[in-house]
Design a protein around this motif. Sequence first.
Motif, short mmCIF file in Angstrom:
data_model
loop_
_atom_site.label_atom_id
_atom_site.label_comp_id
_atom_site.label_asym_id
_atom_site.label_seq_id
_atom_site.Cartn_x
_atom_site.Cartn_y
_atom_site.Cartn_z
N ALA A 191 57.17 70.26 -71.02
CA ALA A 191 57.04 70.70 -72.41
C ALA A 191 58.08 71.73 -72.80
O ALA A 191 58.56 71.75 -73.94
CB ALA A 191 55.64 71.27 -72.64
N GLN A 192 58.44 72.59 -71.83
CA GLN A 192 59.37 73.68 -72.14
C GLN A 192 60.41 73.83 -71.04
O GLN A 192 60.37 74.80 -70.27
CB GLN A 192 58.60 74.99 -72.30
N PRO A 193 61.34 72.89 -70.93
CA PRO A 193 62.40 73.05 -69.92
C PRO A 193 63.23 74.29 -70.24
O PRO A 193 63.25 74.76 -71.39
CB PRO A 193 63.22 71.77 -70.07
N PRO A 194 63.88 74.86 -69.25
CA PRO A 194 64.67 76.08 -69.49
C PRO A 194 65.64 75.91 -70.65
O PRO A 194 66.34 74.89 -70.74
CB PRO A 194 65.41 76.28 -68.17
N ALA A 195 65.68 76.90 -71.51
CA ALA A 195 66.56 76.85 -72.67
C ALA A 195 67.21 78.21 -72.87
O ALA A 195 66.73 79.24 -72.39
CB ALA A 195 65.76 76.46 -73.92
N GLY A 196 68.32 78.22 -73.57
CA GLY A 196 69.02 79.46 -73.88
C GLY A 196 69.46 80.20 -72.64
O GLY A 196 70.03 79.63 -71.71
N ALA A 197 69.18 81.51 -72.60
CA ALA A 197 69.56 82.34 -71.45
C ALA A 197 68.87 81.87 -70.18
O ALA A 197 69.44 81.93 -69.09
CB ALA A 197 69.22 83.81 -71.73
N HIS A 198 67.63 81.40 -70.32
CA HIS A 198 66.91 80.90 -69.15
C HIS A 198 67.62 79.69 -68.56
O HIS A 198 67.68 79.53 -67.34
CB HIS A 198 65.47 80.54 -69.52
N ALA A 199 68.14 78.82 -69.42
CA ALA A 199 68.84 77.64 -68.94
C ALA A 199 70.09 78.05 -68.15
O ALA A 199 70.39 77.46 -67.11
CB ALA A 199 69.23 76.75 -70.13
N LYS A 200 70.78 79.07 -68.64
CA LYS A 200 71.97 79.53 -67.92
C LYS A 200 71.60 80.12 -66.56
O LYS A 200 72.27 79.87 -65.56
CB LYS A 200 72.71 80.57 -68.76
N ASP A 201 70.52 80.90 -66.52
CA ASP A 201 70.06 81.48 -65.26
C ASP A 201 69.65 80.38 -64.28
O ASP A 201 69.93 80.47 -63.08
CB ASP A 201 68.88 82.42 -65.50
N PHE A 202 68.98 79.37 -64.80
CA PHE A 202 68.54 78.26 -63.97
C PHE A 202 69.75 77.51 -63.41
O PHE A 202 69.80 77.16 -62.22
CB PHE A 202 67.64 77.33 -64.78
N GLU A 203 70.73 77.27 -64.26
CA GLU A 203 71.95 76.58 -63.81
C GLU A 203 72.67 77.40 -62.74
O GLU A 203 73.17 76.84 -61.75
CB GLU A 203 72.88 76.33 -65.00
N THR A 204 72.71 78.71 -62.91
CA THR A 204 73.35 79.58 -61.91
C THR A 204 72.60 79.50 -60.59
O THR A 204 73.21 79.41 -59.51
CB THR A 204 73.38 81.03 -62.41
N PHE A 205 71.27 79.53 -60.66
CA PHE A 205 70.45 79.42 -59.46
C PHE A 205 70.73 78.12 -58.73
O PHE A 205 70.91 78.11 -57.50
CB PHE A 205 68.97 79.51 -59.85
N CYS A 206 70.78 77.02 -59.45
CA CYS A 206 71.04 75.72 -58.83
C CYS A 206 72.44 75.66 -58.24
O CYS A 206 72.65 75.11 -57.14
CB CYS A 206 70.84 74.60 -59.85
N ALA A 207 73.40 76.23 -58.95
CA ALA A 207 74.78 76.22 -58.44
C ALA A 207 74.89 77.04 -57.16
O ALA A 207 75.56 76.64 -56.21
CB ALA A 207 75.73 76.76 -59.51
N GLU A 208 74.23 78.20 -57.13
CA GLU A 208 74.28 79.04 -55.94
C GLU A 208 73.55 78.39 -54.77
O GLU A 208 73.94 78.55 -53.62
CB GLU A 208 73.69 80.41 -56.24
N GLY A 209 72.49 77.64 -55.07
CA GLY A 209 71.75 76.95 -54.01
C GLY A 209 72.52 75.79 -53.44
O GLY A 209 72.31 75.42 -52.27
N GLY A 210 73.40 75.20 -54.24
CA GLY A 210 74.30 74.15 -53.78
C GLY A 210 73.60 72.91 -53.24
O GLY A 210 72.47 72.58 -53.61
N THR A 211 74.31 72.24 -52.34
CA THR A 211 73.80 70.99 -51.76
C THR A 211 72.49 71.17 -51.02
O THR A 211 71.59 70.33 -51.15
CB THR A 211 74.86 70.38 -50.83
N PRO A 212 72.31 72.25 -50.22
CA PRO A 212 71.02 72.39 -49.52
C PRO A 212 69.82 72.43 -50.47
O PRO A 212 68.79 71.81 -50.20
CB PRO A 212 71.19 73.71 -48.76
N LEU A 213 69.95 73.15 -51.59
CA LEU A 213 68.86 73.22 -52.55
C LEU A 213 68.62 71.86 -53.19
O LEU A 213 67.47 71.42 -53.34
CB LEU A 213 69.16 74.27 -53.61
N ARG A 214 69.70 71.19 -53.58
CA ARG A 214 69.56 69.87 -54.22
C ARG A 214 68.89 68.89 -53.28
O ARG A 214 67.98 68.13 -53.68
CB ARG A 214 70.93 69.34 -54.65
N LEU A 215 69.28 68.90 -52.00
CA LEU A 215 68.69 67.97 -51.04
C LEU A 215 67.22 68.30 -50.79
O LEU A 215 66.40 67.40 -50.58
CB LEU A 215 69.47 67.99 -49.73
#
Length: 612
Positions: A191-215
């Motif tokens: 219903a409420q996927p990350p948006a605005g500043a939260h979306a940027k923080d979420f994207e940063t978190f995913c980028a920092e987690g890299g392949t291990p987090l994605r897997l």
Amino acid sequence: MMTSPLDRISRHHGLTLAYDDPEGGPMRPVPDETKRLILEGLHVDPEAEPEGHPAPERMTVPEEARCHLPGELSDAPAWGIFCQLYELRSARNWGIGDFADLAELARICATAGADFLGINPVHALFLADPDRRSPFFPSNRRFLNPLYIAPDRVPGAQNTEEARALRSGDLVDYPAVAEVKLRALRAAFDAQPPAGAHAKDFETFCAEGGTPLRLHALFEAISSRMAAEGHGAGWRDWPEEMRDPNSPQVAEMAERLAQDVAFHLWLQWIARLQLREAQEAALDAGMRIGLYLDVAVGEAPDGSSTWSGAAAELPGLAIGAPPDMFATEGQVWGLSAPSPVALESQDFAPFAEMIAAQLHDAGALRIDHAMALWQLFLVPEGESPARGTHLRFPFPDMLRTLSRLSREHEALVIGEDLGFVPAGFRDAMAEANILSYRILYFEQTERGFVSAAEYPVKALACLSTHDLPVLAGWWRGEDVELRREYGMVGPERSAADAAHRAEERADLVSKLRRDAGLEGAADIHSGTLPDAVLDAAHRFIARTPCLLTGVRLADLVGPEAPTNLPGTTDEYPNWRPRCPVDLDALPAHPVFARVTALMREERPRPAPKERT
């Protein structure tokens, strides 16, 4: 004495060739099949001649391998409280203690004078099979268990009648908790996927987690799908083509489950944010250390870490313990073991990244079975532990990595050094500023309990831990009776243990009179632990020279039921008993108030420094 080529290369690569017989017989030789299996896992030809540097035979501690240990602890030793996070009860949680409860308990404990709050491992388990609930048998140690998310702190996660009903149980119902929580969290995410500043923080978190987090997120998504189709949650029960994360079929599944993968990434982000808030709450409330986390010794052989390759594990082997006087057949814990060769080839990155994940939001870290820094007892899968052996690890490099991260994060390290402890290991720990883990029940010699003054300085002293009864249970011999009831020991041994417990009670009371000011009568034949003995036991550990002292919350307010009964799985409700006292009622609870007051008196907290 002549040695075979297999023995020479085995010794060269750090394998023990024989071990002591616990019943005093001759040394037990390690089977050749075990040696070959381990060597092949190390990519070593069992028939070859040794080459290169041999595995270390001495516990050399490099000069630079010193963990963080602030000098102020020598002037003002600290104390703190331990609990199992899931056991916490509150008017707002959903039948399992969560990160919001953790933050609130941190504030309560800090107000009571505690400098740290220790909890069980909060590693990722198996969301698709929530009854796999042991925090010491994780799917992946680098990531968090989303069942500890506080849904009422997540916008859009609706509190339902089902959630409210789960609060009243005396045991955690993991499948029900998982079903209700994940349904609510998924609805909030959709219903409420990350948006605005939260979306940027979420994207940063995913980028920092890299392949291990994605897997890991992909593993969770596939695991849920596999379980729904009748397979197991672990990858070893999946169709062959799904067991390789690099297969075309997995790539196709990743596309089909893209939204599910995003949901599991989001769960990790929310869990990390809430754990961070708990650590901030602890420090803001005045704790000098804050959260004290725990790291398991290994990972499940069918979890996300082994599936993704992050575990760098040795195939076909499980971590265990050799036969000893307490377990004459030895033990198999079933956890996968890392390969020292793989660790070295990756400059210890898998170990470093796993440790760093724990220290990200903690002021202290307990390492379960700390002897793994030096060696692990490995057993071929499906075999008796009598067919296992120890494999040496690159101790200096492990210490360098651990100590560097400890200093970078300014986090204390405590090593759980119970069980089979090699000669010299505790001295090496002390040299590296890794605190020993001293449990009152075990600090005995043939003359009985040691005095408070005999405890080491570089240590944490406590009454018991999750595998042992609370003091009231120990006093009445509950552990002795449970071992008999569950068939772990025979009637004769059980009777001897019960008689010995009576002697231990008498000796403990004698030591508490001498070292902890215990006064008045203390009926050692009573099945009820006197309040004065409980208080004196805590005063005793507070008066040791140990830099840290830990108070178990269950000793103060319950649950008195054992947290975990080693040697059982579903026969006993391990990792399920809940605290009978609501968080809001803790400060006024008479035992909580009394024991924390005496701990403040024995170990007063110094004036706070300004946080930077």
